[in-house]
Write a protein that holds these residues in place. Structure first.
Motif: not given
Length: 462
Positions: A389-390, A405-408, A411-414, A425-427
């Motif tokens: 996500v930009a 890829c930086n582990g932030s 960059q996580r998706w469920a 999940p972050a947003s």
């Protein structure tokens, strides 16, 4: 041998240091454990092991961390310890380095002028002389680490502990003093052992500098469990380096504790007694192609997470950890109108847009979903980069791209297999085809989850 898809991790139960030493001895000459270091920040202690997983589908068999030195990282040491516990529970060995501040400073320091500095010869003599102010200061510095190392002992986590590393170098304040540097190592071990830290496996370390004479720095067999070399003057230890390490180690395990180039299968065959190797953080991608990294992790000798078996280890993974409950899936991700998630023009640069496009076989539309039934990254194997996500944005309409890829959290998706949504999940928002369109070039973005067809996705089946 490691396979292309990750197998369920074999969990490690609480264990003793001797079990790990015996394990390393048992694989000597036949197999080698893969390892990856994770440098600062301490707030993100698995960032580079996640990159390994993104590229290979495997987690390393050895997780490396650091007790670190800056004020911010010292304040986050607990994150490092928590990660170490998790990695052990998932079936990876644990090693800790300590870029330690000199006893002439406070508990935190900068790298330049702190870790990377020189104290005077007279000051060093005081550090290694019992009863002096600097000797007492050094023991107080060690006391700072004791509560953290004690937590690992209490959890049954043996630690391959590598203090005062590269002691034959002079970039650090503790190195270059020959037998006196070795004496500081002895003092360090004696003091921490007096604190009851019987979970520590003592790893002695030098760098492959051409001056040789590494045995001058050896503190003695009774002080060392693993003899290790950092390979920086050259990509791989030379035959002479290897022999010098063997002559020092005798029957003890030997290891490559830091390197920048992934070892090839041919190299590992030629020097078979290395028990583990550890790639240095940013050097993983900075000095190696994805194909080279994959070749190493899939080499016949190499053992990754879930492939190490200690005496008494279970085979059921714990409910929390670095691994995912099912193997990664690679292929196309399809959405509205049967169109595919596509990297614009098969680009590989950070920030390249991700769009919908008519499905066609090829690298632009191939993705690895690392958490088909959980939360994880979605990687574009052609570039080795992650669906992102930009700007780590959370607003409706924030575009989606590929990025290193930086582990932030960006960059996580469920994936929800019932609703067929891919949620960040972050947003809290869903992957969305802009304008409810399936036309070629339709921009992908995040948007408040609404159940509409332009937020439904089918991930690869296998």
């Amino acid at each position: 041998m490691a396979g292309a898809a990750a197998s369920p991790a074999a969990a490690f139960p609480p264990s003793s240091r001797q079990q790990v030493i015996d394990y390393l001895s048992s694989i000597t000459g036949s197999q080698v454990v893969s390892g990856q270091h994770n440098k600062e920040p301490a707030s993100n202690p698995a960032q580079y092991t996640q990159v390994v997983r993104n590229i290979t589908g495997q987690y390393p068999g050895l997780w490396g961390g650091d007790l670190m030195f800056t004020a911010a990282d010292v304040a986050n040491r607990q994150r490092v310890i928590d990660q170490a516990k998790m990695e052990w529970g998932n079936g990876s060995l644990v090693t800790l380095t300590w870029h330690v501040c000199p006893p002439t400073t406070g508990p935190s320091c900068n790298f330049e002028g702190g870790v990377k500095s020189r104290i005077t010869n007279a000051q060093f003599e005081q550090v290694i002389s019992d009863g002096t102010a600097l000797n007492s200061a050094w023991k107080r510095r060690l006391d700072e680490a004791v509560p953290y190392l004690q937590q690992l002992k209490d959890a049954g986590v043996p630690v391959l502990f590598r203090p005062l590393h590269e002691m034959n170098e002079t970039w650090n304040w503790w190195g270059g003093y020959g037998a006196k540097s070795a004496r500081l190592y002895q003092i360090t071990r004696d003091y921490l052992m007096s604190k009851g830290l019987t979970n520590l496996i003592w790893v002695w370390n030098v760098q492959d500098n051409p001056a040789g004479g590494w045995a001058t720095y050896y503190p003695g067999s009774s002080y060392v469990d693993v003899v290790s070399l950092d390979s920086w003057y050259k990509n791989y230890p030379s035959a002479a380096d290897y022999q010098q390490m063997l002559s020092i180690a005798g029957s003890k395990p030997i290891a490559i504790a830091e390197m920048g180039k992934v070892p090839t299968a041919a190299f590992l065959d030629s020097q078979p007694r290395w028990s583990y190797f550890m790639l240095w953080s940013e050097q993983l991608q900075g000095n190696n192609t994805n194909a080279e990294i994959q070749a190493t992790y899939f080499a016949p000798r190499v053992l990754n997470q879930g492939e190490l078996v200690l005496a008494g280890a279970t085979t059921t993974p714990p409910p929390t950890g670095g691994g995912t409950p099912t193997s990664p899936r690679t292929g196309a991700i399809t959405g509205l109108g049967g169109a595919c998630v596509d990297v614009q023009a098969s680009g590989t640069a950070d920030g390249t847009a991700v769009q919908l496009y008519a499905c066609a076989p090829g690298t632009a539309q191939t993705w690895t979903v690392n958490a088909p039934t959980g939360t994880g990254t979605i990687v574009h194997p052609h570039s080795g980069k992650c669906l992102d996500v930009a700007g780590q944005g959370t607003a409706d309409g924030t575009r989606v791209q590929i990025w290193t890829c930086n582990g932030s959290a960006a960059q996580r998706w469920a994936y929800d297999a019932t609703a067929r949504t891919l949620r960040n999940p972050a947003s809290g928002k869903c992957l969305d085809a802009a304008g409810e369109s399936s036309a070629n070039g339709t921009r992908l973005q995040i948007w408040t989850c609404n159940g509409k067809a332009n937020q439904r996705w089918t991930i690869p089946a296998t």
